[in-house]
Scaffold this active site. Structure first.
Site, PDB file in Angstrom:
ATOM      1  N   LYS A 287       7.154  -4.635  -2.227  1.00 41.37           N
ATOM      2  CA  LYS A 287       8.544  -4.293  -1.922  1.00 41.37           C
ATOM      3  C   LYS A 287       8.757  -4.213  -0.418  1.00 41.37           C
ATOM      4  O   LYS A 287       9.778  -4.634   0.097  1.00 41.37           O
ATOM      5  CB  LYS A 287       8.886  -2.960  -2.587  1.00 41.37           C
ATOM      6  CG  LYS A 287      10.299  -2.446  -2.318  1.00 41.37           C
ATOM      7  CD  LYS A 287      11.314  -3.331  -2.980  1.00 41.37           C
ATOM      8  CE  LYS A 287      12.737  -2.919  -2.668  1.00 41.37           C
ATOM      9  NZ  LYS A 287      13.671  -4.045  -2.864  1.00 41.37           N
TER      10      LYS A 287
ATOM     11  N   GLU B  42      19.085 -17.718  -1.286  1.00 40.81           N
ATOM     12  CA  GLU B  42      18.788 -16.443  -1.942  1.00 40.81           C
ATOM     13  C   GLU B  42      18.612 -16.630  -3.456  1.00 40.81           C
ATOM     14  O   GLU B  42      17.738 -16.018  -4.064  1.00 40.81           O
ATOM     15  CB  GLU B  42      19.907 -15.441  -1.619  1.00 40.81           C
ATOM     16  CG  GLU B  42      19.798 -14.076  -2.285  1.00 40.81           C
ATOM     17  CD  GLU B  42      18.514 -13.318  -1.975  1.00 40.81           C
ATOM     18  OE1 GLU B  42      17.743 -13.723  -1.094  1.00 40.81           O
ATOM     19  OE2 GLU B  42      18.263 -12.308  -2.664  1.00 40.81           O
TER      20      GLU B  42
ATOM     21  N   LYS C  79      15.230 -15.597  -5.459  1.00 46.17           N
ATOM     22  CA  LYS C  79      15.222 -14.678  -6.615  1.00 46.17           C
ATOM     23  C   LYS C  79      14.459 -15.296  -7.776  1.00 46.17           C
ATOM     24  O   LYS C  79      13.634 -14.652  -8.409  1.00 46.17           O
ATOM     25  CB  LYS C  79      16.640 -14.352  -7.078  1.00 46.17           C
ATOM     26  CG  LYS C  79      17.413 -13.375  -6.265  1.00 46.17           C
ATOM     27  CD  LYS C  79      17.005 -11.923  -6.382  1.00 46.17           C
ATOM     28  CE  LYS C  79      15.997 -11.539  -5.360  1.00 46.17           C
ATOM     29  NZ  LYS C  79      16.212 -11.466  -4.014  1.00 46.17           N
TER      30      LYS C  79
ATOM     31  N   TRP D 121      -2.843  -2.901  -1.496  1.00 49.92           N
ATOM     32  CA  TRP D 121      -2.430  -4.313  -1.540  1.00 49.92           C
ATOM     33  C   TRP D 121      -3.354  -5.012  -0.558  1.00 49.92           C
ATOM     34  O   TRP D 121      -3.262  -4.795   0.649  1.00 49.92           O
ATOM     35  CB  TRP D 121      -0.965  -4.407  -1.105  1.00 49.92           C
ATOM     36  CG  TRP D 121      -0.266  -5.695  -1.402  1.00 49.92           C
ATOM     37  CD1 TRP D 121       0.381  -6.002  -2.570  1.00 49.92           C
ATOM     38  CD2 TRP D 121      -0.082  -6.810  -0.525  1.00 49.92           C
ATOM     39  NE1 TRP D 121       0.945  -7.251  -2.464  1.00 49.92           N
ATOM     40  CE2 TRP D 121       0.674  -7.771  -1.219  1.00 49.92           C
ATOM     41  CE3 TRP D 121      -0.494  -7.099   0.780  1.00 49.92           C
ATOM     42  CZ2 TRP D 121       1.033  -8.994  -0.666  1.00 49.92           C
ATOM     43  CZ3 TRP D 121      -0.134  -8.308   1.340  1.00 49.92           C
ATOM     44  CH2 TRP D 121       0.609  -9.243   0.611  1.00 49.92           C
TER      45      TRP D 121
ATOM     46  N   ARG E 216       6.235  -0.729  -5.145  1.00 52.66           N
ATOM     47  CA  ARG E 216       6.021  -1.332  -3.827  1.00 52.66           C
ATOM     48  C   ARG E 216       5.058  -2.519  -3.890  1.00 52.66           C
ATOM     49  O   ARG E 216       4.973  -3.294  -2.939  1.00 52.66           O
ATOM     50  CB  ARG E 216       5.465  -0.281  -2.852  1.00 52.66           C
ATOM     51  CG  ARG E 216       6.401   0.886  -2.639  1.00 52.66           C
ATOM     52  CD  ARG E 216       5.791   1.890  -1.700  1.00 52.66           C
ATOM     53  NE  ARG E 216       5.634   1.334  -0.376  1.00 52.66           N
ATOM     54  CZ  ARG E 216       6.534   1.456   0.588  1.00 52.66           C
ATOM     55  NH1 ARG E 216       7.651   2.084   0.362  1.00 52.66           N
ATOM     56  NH2 ARG E 216       6.326   0.928   1.771  1.00 52.66           N
TER      57      ARG E 216
ATOM     58  N   CYS F 126       0.786  -1.237   0.000  1.00 49.00           N
ATOM     59  CA  CYS F 126       0.000   0.000   0.000  1.00 49.00           C
ATOM     60  C   CYS F 126       0.820   1.291   0.000  1.00 49.00           C
ATOM     61  O   CYS F 126       1.774   1.429   0.742  1.00 49.00           O
ATOM     62  CB  CYS F 126      -0.911   0.049   1.226  1.00 49.00           C
ATOM     63  SG  CYS F 126      -2.028  -1.316   1.351  1.00 49.00           S
TER      64      CYS F 126
ATOM     65  N   GLU G 150      10.653 -15.456  -7.063  1.00 55.07           N
ATOM     66  CA  GLU G 150       9.995 -14.153  -6.980  1.00 55.07           C
ATOM     67  C   GLU G 150       9.603 -13.594  -8.336  1.00 55.07           C
ATOM     68  O   GLU G 150       8.514 -13.050  -8.494  1.00 55.07           O
ATOM     69  CB  GLU G 150      10.944 -13.126  -6.340  1.00 55.07           C
ATOM     70  CG  GLU G 150      11.009 -13.168  -4.841  1.00 55.07           C
ATOM     71  CD  GLU G 150      11.991 -12.148  -4.306  1.00 55.07           C
ATOM     72  OE1 GLU G 150      11.609 -11.367  -3.439  1.00 55.07           O
ATOM     73  OE2 GLU G 150      13.160 -12.131  -4.758  1.00 55.07           O
TER      74      GLU G 150
ATOM     75  N   HIS H 132      18.789 -36.294   1.618  1.00 52.82           N
ATOM     76  CA  HIS H 132      17.769 -36.720   2.586  1.00 52.82           C
ATOM     77  C   HIS H 132      16.366 -36.442   2.069  1.00 52.82           C
ATOM     78  O   HIS H 132      15.506 -35.985   2.828  1.00 52.82           O
ATOM     79  CB  HIS H 132      18.033 -36.031   3.930  1.00 52.82           C
ATOM     80  CG  HIS H 132      19.369 -36.375   4.490  1.00 52.82           C
ATOM     81  ND1 HIS H 132      19.624 -37.553   5.150  1.00 52.82           N
ATOM     82  CD2 HIS H 132      20.547 -35.722   4.429  1.00 52.82           C
ATOM     83  CE1 HIS H 132      20.898 -37.597   5.499  1.00 52.82           C
ATOM     84  NE2 HIS H 132      21.481 -36.503   5.072  1.00 52.82           N
TER      85      HIS H 132
ATOM     86  N   ASN I  28      -2.810   3.091   5.222  1.00 53.68           N
ATOM     87  CA  ASN I  28      -1.922   1.917   5.187  1.00 53.68           C
ATOM     88  C   ASN I  28      -1.879   1.317   6.589  1.00 53.68           C
ATOM     89  O   ASN I  28      -1.871   2.057   7.566  1.00 53.68           O
ATOM     90  CB  ASN I  28      -0.483   2.312   4.825  1.00 53.68           C
ATOM     91  CG  ASN I  28      -0.342   2.722   3.384  1.00 53.68           C
ATOM     92  OD1 ASN I  28      -1.272   2.574   2.605  1.00 53.68           O
ATOM     93  ND2 ASN I  28       0.818   3.227   3.027  1.00 53.68           N
ATOM     94  N   GLY I  29      -1.812  -0.003   6.672  1.00 48.90           N
ATOM     95  CA  GLY I  29      -1.758  -0.640   7.984  1.00 48.90           C
ATOM     96  C   GLY I  29      -3.005  -1.462   8.220  1.00 48.90           C
ATOM     97  O   GLY I  29      -3.789  -1.712   7.287  1.00 48.90           O
TER      98      GLY I  29
HETATM   99  C1  G6P Z   1       9.627  -8.223   0.895  1.00 45.40           C
HETATM  100  C2  G6P Z   1      10.451  -7.960  -0.358  1.00 45.40           C
HETATM  101  C3  G6P Z   1      11.791  -8.680  -0.252  1.00 45.40           C
HETATM  102  C4  G6P Z   1      12.506  -8.254   1.009  1.00 45.40           C
HETATM  103  C5  G6P Z   1      11.641  -8.485   2.265  1.00 45.40           C
HETATM  104  C6  G6P Z   1      12.257  -7.811   3.487  1.00 45.40           C
HETATM  105  O1  G6P Z   1       9.241  -9.551   0.926  1.00 45.40           O
HETATM  106  O2  G6P Z   1       9.759  -8.384  -1.517  1.00 45.40           O
HETATM  107  O3  G6P Z   1      12.596  -8.342  -1.371  1.00 45.40           O
HETATM  108  O4  G6P Z   1      13.694  -8.976   1.136  1.00 45.40           O
HETATM  109  O5  G6P Z   1      10.362  -7.885   2.080  1.00 45.40           O
HETATM  110  O6  G6P Z   1      12.283  -6.420   3.266  1.00 45.40           O
HETATM  111  P1  G6P Z   1      13.218  -5.425   4.047  1.00 45.40           P
HETATM  112  O7  G6P Z   1      12.844  -4.063   3.524  1.00 45.40           O
HETATM  113  O8  G6P Z   1      12.906  -5.583   5.509  1.00 45.40           O
HETATM  114  O9  G6P Z   1      14.638  -5.784   3.743  1.00 45.40           O
END
Ligand code: G6P
Length: 625
Positions: free
Chosen positions: A620, A498, A502, A75, A27, A2, A505, A521, A104-105
Site C-alpha cells: 500500500k 489509471e 487498476k 516486505w 500494507r 513492512c 494491480e 503507432h 522498516n527502511g
Molecule cells: C503504491 C500503491 C499505489 C499508490 C502508490 C503511491 O504503489 O500500491 O496504490 O498509488 O504506492 O502511493 P501514495 O501513498 O504516495 O499515494
C-alpha cells in the site's frame, strides 16, 4: 510495505501485537514475526505468509506471556521472504542478554557494518540489513538500551523506523525513526508503537509522531521498579540520536476505528469505491465559496502570492497519484495558464533537475510516506522551489515537510488499489488550479460554473455507482481475455492509464493505457478478435476523434467497452458495452469516468478468484526506493 507494532504496558502483549499486525496486513507483506519478553527471556516466532500462520504458530508455543513485545510484517528487500529473514532479528550483548529488533527502511551501509561486526566475532543468521542493526546495538550495549540504540543509529546511513527490546530491561521499549514513519500511541498505563495509525486507533487516539533522528524510550512497569508511586507507572522520554532531549506534542488521530473496518462490505476496495461520494463531499467541504466566487484553501493562504506569481509547476508522485498529477498538469495549463509538468518522483529526484526561480513543486500522495515523492520534494525544495503537498494522511512525513499544502480529507484508504484517494487528489488539484486561476486569468463566470459543477460531483458519483452490477456483468463477458487496452484523449488519457493500472494491480490481467491516437503507432498490431479495448470517451472537444479510434478497433474485431456521457445513445452503436457518467465540463470528467474503471477492475479480480485487498507483491505504501 513492512509494518511495525510494539507494545509496553499492563496487558498481555501477544494478542495485542497479532491484532495490530492484522490491521497492517493491507500494507502488503510476505512474512511476519513477533518477540515477547517473558519471565524466561525473549520468546520469538517468525513465519512466511499470512499473519494467520504466525498466529497458529504462537498458539502452539508454550508461555508467550509478557507485557512487552514487538512485531513486524516484512516486505522483502534484503534477502528472500523466508523464516530466517523475517523480523524480529536478534543479537546477544556482551552481558549475555538478547536484544530483538524490528525495522522498516533500508540500511545503506549494512555491508560495511556487517564486515566490521563479523570481524568482531558476530555470526549472522539472515541476509537482512536489520540483523546488522540488531547486532550493532548489541555490540554497543553497555547496560542501557536507549544509549545503545542512539549509538548504533549514529553509525547508520539509510532509513529506519525501529523498535528494540532487551532482556536486561524487561519493561523498556526503545524506538526511533528516520525517513520511515513511526507513531507512538499514548494509552492508559501503556504505549503502542506502530508504523501506521491503523494499528493504534483501537487502543487510543492520543499519539506522538516522532521526527527524523529521534529516539523514544518508553517504560511501563510495576511501581517498585520505577519508584514513582501507584501500582503501575509509565515513563516516556524523547531524545535525538545525539542524546539531546526533545519535547514532542501529543496530538489526536483524525479518524475513527470504524473507518478502517469493513462495516459489512466484502473488501476494503469495495467499501472505498462506495465511499467516494462522501469522500468528495468531505474533500470539498468548506472549500467552495459560491458567494464570493472563490475557492478557500486555508493551507495555501500564507503562500498565495508565490503561487499566483509562479512561472512553472512540477507535480511529482508515483502510481495512482502520478496519474492524478498528470490530470493536474492539464488543469494547471488549461485553466490557470501556468506551464506544468508531472513527473515520476523516482525519475525526477535523480535527473539533476533544473529548478527555475518561481517554481512550485507539488508532491501528491495518499500516504504521505512514499519514499520517492518525499525525496523528489526535498530535491525540489533544496533547489529553491516552493514545496506544496496534496496528501491524504494527516501529519504524514510529506505533509510535515512541505511549506504548505491541501489535505485530501477522503478518510483512511486501506485497499491496496487506490480509489477514493485518486478522486481526492484530482479534486484537490482542481481546487488548487481554481484558487490560482481565479487570481490570474479566470473570470468569475468560469469559476462560478466550476464551483457549481464541483458541488454536484458527489451526487453524480452516486449515479455512476448505480451501475456497479451491470459493469460486473459486462466484465464477466470479457474477463477471460489476458490483454486489454485502455485509451483516452486529453483529460481522459490519464484516466485510461489509471484504468489499466487498476486492472493490472488486482486482476493480474495485462493492461496498457495510452493516448487513443498513439494506438495507431504500434499497439494496434495487438488487436485481434475479442480483445477488450476500453475507451474513456465522454463527450468533449476530442469526442469525434475518439469515435474514429473506436471504429478502427471495431474494424479489427476488438471488443469495445466505453465510458460515455449520459444521453449519448449513439456510442452504443459502436461499443459492445457502455458505462455512463453524468455530463460535466471536460476538466472534471476524470473524477467520474474513473469510477466505472475501478468497478470493472474490482469485478475482474473477483471473477478471477483473487484477493482484492491483498494483491500479490504489492504494498500500500512504498516507503523504500
Ligand atoms: C503504491 C500503491 C499505489 C499508490 C502508490 C503511491 O504503489 O500500491 O496504490 O498509488 O504506492 O502511493 P501514495 O501513498 O504516495 O499515494
Amino acid at each position: 510495505m513492512c509494518g511495525i507494532v510494539a507494545y509496553v504496558g499492563n496487558r498481555q502483549a501477544t494478542p495485542l501485537l497479532l491484532e495490530g499486525l492484522k490491521r497492517l496486513e493491507y500494507r502488503g507483506y510476505d512474512s511476519a514475526g513477533l518477540a515477547v519478553m517473558t519471565p524466561d527471556g525473549l520468546k520469538i516466532a517468525r513465519s512466511v505468509g499470512r499473519v494467520s500462520v504466525l498466529e497458529t504458530m504462537v498458539e502452539n508455543m508454550d508461555a508467550a506471556d509478557g507485557t512487552l513485545g514487538l512485531a513486524h510484517t516484512r516486505w522483502a528487500t534484503h534477502g528472500a521472504p523466508t523464516e530466517y529473514n523475517a523480523h524480529p532479528h536478534t543479537g546477544m550483548t556482551r552481558s549475555g542478554h538478547r536484544v530483538a529488533v524490528v525495522h522498516n527502511g533500508t540500511i545503506e551501509n549494512y555491508a560495511t557494518l556487517k564486515k566490521y561486526l563479523t570481524e568482531k566475532g558476530q555470526v549472522f543468521d539472515s541476509e537482512t540489513d536489520t540483523e546488522v542493526l540488531a547486532k550493532l546495538i548489541c555490540e554497543l550495549y553497555q547496560g542501557d538500551l536507549e544509549k545503545a540504540v542512539q549509538a548504533a543509529l549514529r553509525e547508520v546511513n539509510g532509513t529506519y523506523g525501529i523498535a528494540a527490546i532487551c532482556e536486561n530491561e524487561p519493561h523498556t521499549l526503545v524506538c526511533a525513526r528516520k525517513g520511515a514513519p513511526l507513531i507512538i500511541g499514548v494509552a492508559d498505563k501503556s504505549y503502542v508503537v506502530a508504523s501506521d495509525a491503523a494499528a493504534i486507533i483501537s487502543h487510543t487516539s492520543q499519539v506522538i509522531s516522532l521526527d527524523d533522528h529521534q529516539v523514544a524510550k518508553l517504560c511501563a512497569g510495576p511501581e517498585d521498579r520505577l519508584g514513582d508511586g501507584g501500582p503501575w507507572s509509565v515513563q516516556f522520554k524523547t531524545t535525538t540520536i545525539d542524546n539531546i532531549p526533545v519535547t514532542q506534542e501529543v496530538t489526536r488521530l483524525d479518524f475513527e476505528l470504524e473507518q478502517i473496518e469493513l462495516s459489512g462490505f466484502k473488501h476494503f476496495m469495495h467499501k472505498e469505491i462506495f465511499e467516494q461520494p462522501d469522500a468528495l463531499r468531505n474533500c470539498l467541504r468548506g472549500r467552495l465559496d459560491h458567494r464570493d466566487c472563490r475557492v478557500v484553501l486555508g493551507g495555501l493562504s500564507r503562500y498565495s502570492r508565490e503561487l499566483v506569481r509562479a512561472k512553472r509547476f512540477i507535480l511529482t508522485a508515483q502510481g495512482t497519484a502520478y496519474h492524478a498529477g498528470l490530470i493536474g498538469e492539464y488543469l494547471l495549463e488549461d485553466l490557470a495558464k501556468i506551464p506544468a509538468r508531472c513527473e515520476y518522483a523516482s525519475e525526477f529526484r535523480y535527473r539533476n533537475p533544473i529548478i527555475e526561480p518561481d517554481t512550485v513543486a507539488i508532491a501528491i500522495s495518499q500516504s504521505g510516506e512514499t519514499a520517492d515523492p518525499l525525496a523528489a520534494l526535498r530535491e525540489a525544495r533544496d533547489r529553491g522551489a516552493l514545496a506544496i503537498g496534496a496528501v491524504n494522511a494527516v501529519g504524514s512525513t510529506i505533509a510535515r515537510e512541505t511549506d504548505a499544502g491541501v489535505y485530501l480529507h477522503v478518510g483512511p484508504e486501506i485497499g491496496v488499489a487506490s480509489t477514493k484517494a485518486f478522486l481526492g487528489q484530482v479534486t484537490v488539484l482542481t481546487l488548487i488550479t481554481l484558487y490560482i486561476g481565479k487570481r490570474r486569468f479566470l473570470s468569475d463566470e468560469v469559476v462560478r460554473t466550476y464551483l457549481r459543477e464541483l458541488e454536484r460531483l458527489p451526487n453524480y458519483a452516486e449515479r455512476v455507482l448505480e451501475q456497479f452490477d451491470s459493469i460486473g456483468k459486462a466484465t464477466e463477458r470479457c474477463v477471460d481475455r489476458d490483454n486489454w487496452l485502455f485509451l483516452g484523449r486529453g483529460y481522459n488519457y490519464p484516466t485510461a492509464l489509471e484504468g489499466a493500472l487498476k486492472l493490472k494491480e488486482i486482476s493480474y490481467i495485462h493492461a496498457e493505457g495510452m493516448p487513443a491516437a498513439e494506438m495507431k503507432h504500434g499497439p494496434i498490431a495487438l488487436i485481434d478478435k475479442g480483445m477488450p479495448v476500453v475507451f474513456v470517451a465522454p463527450q468533449g472537444s476530442q469526442y469525434d476523434k475518439v469515435m474514429i479510434n473506436i471504429e478502427e478497433i471495431r474494424a479489427r474485431g476488438g471488443r469495445v467497452l466505453a465510458v460515455a456521457t449520459e444521453g449519448d445513445q449513439a456510442i452504443s452503436n459502436y461499443a459492445d458495452e457502455v458505462f455512463y457518467i453524468p455530463s460535466v465540463p471536460e476538466p472534471l470528467q476524470p473524477i467520474l469516468s474513473v469510477i466505472p474503471l475501478q468497478i470493472l477492475a474490482y469485478h475482474a479480480a473477483l471473477l478471477r478468484g483473487h484477493d482484492v485487498d491483498k494483491p500479490r507483491n504489492l504494498a500500500k505504501s512504498v516507503t523504500v526506493e
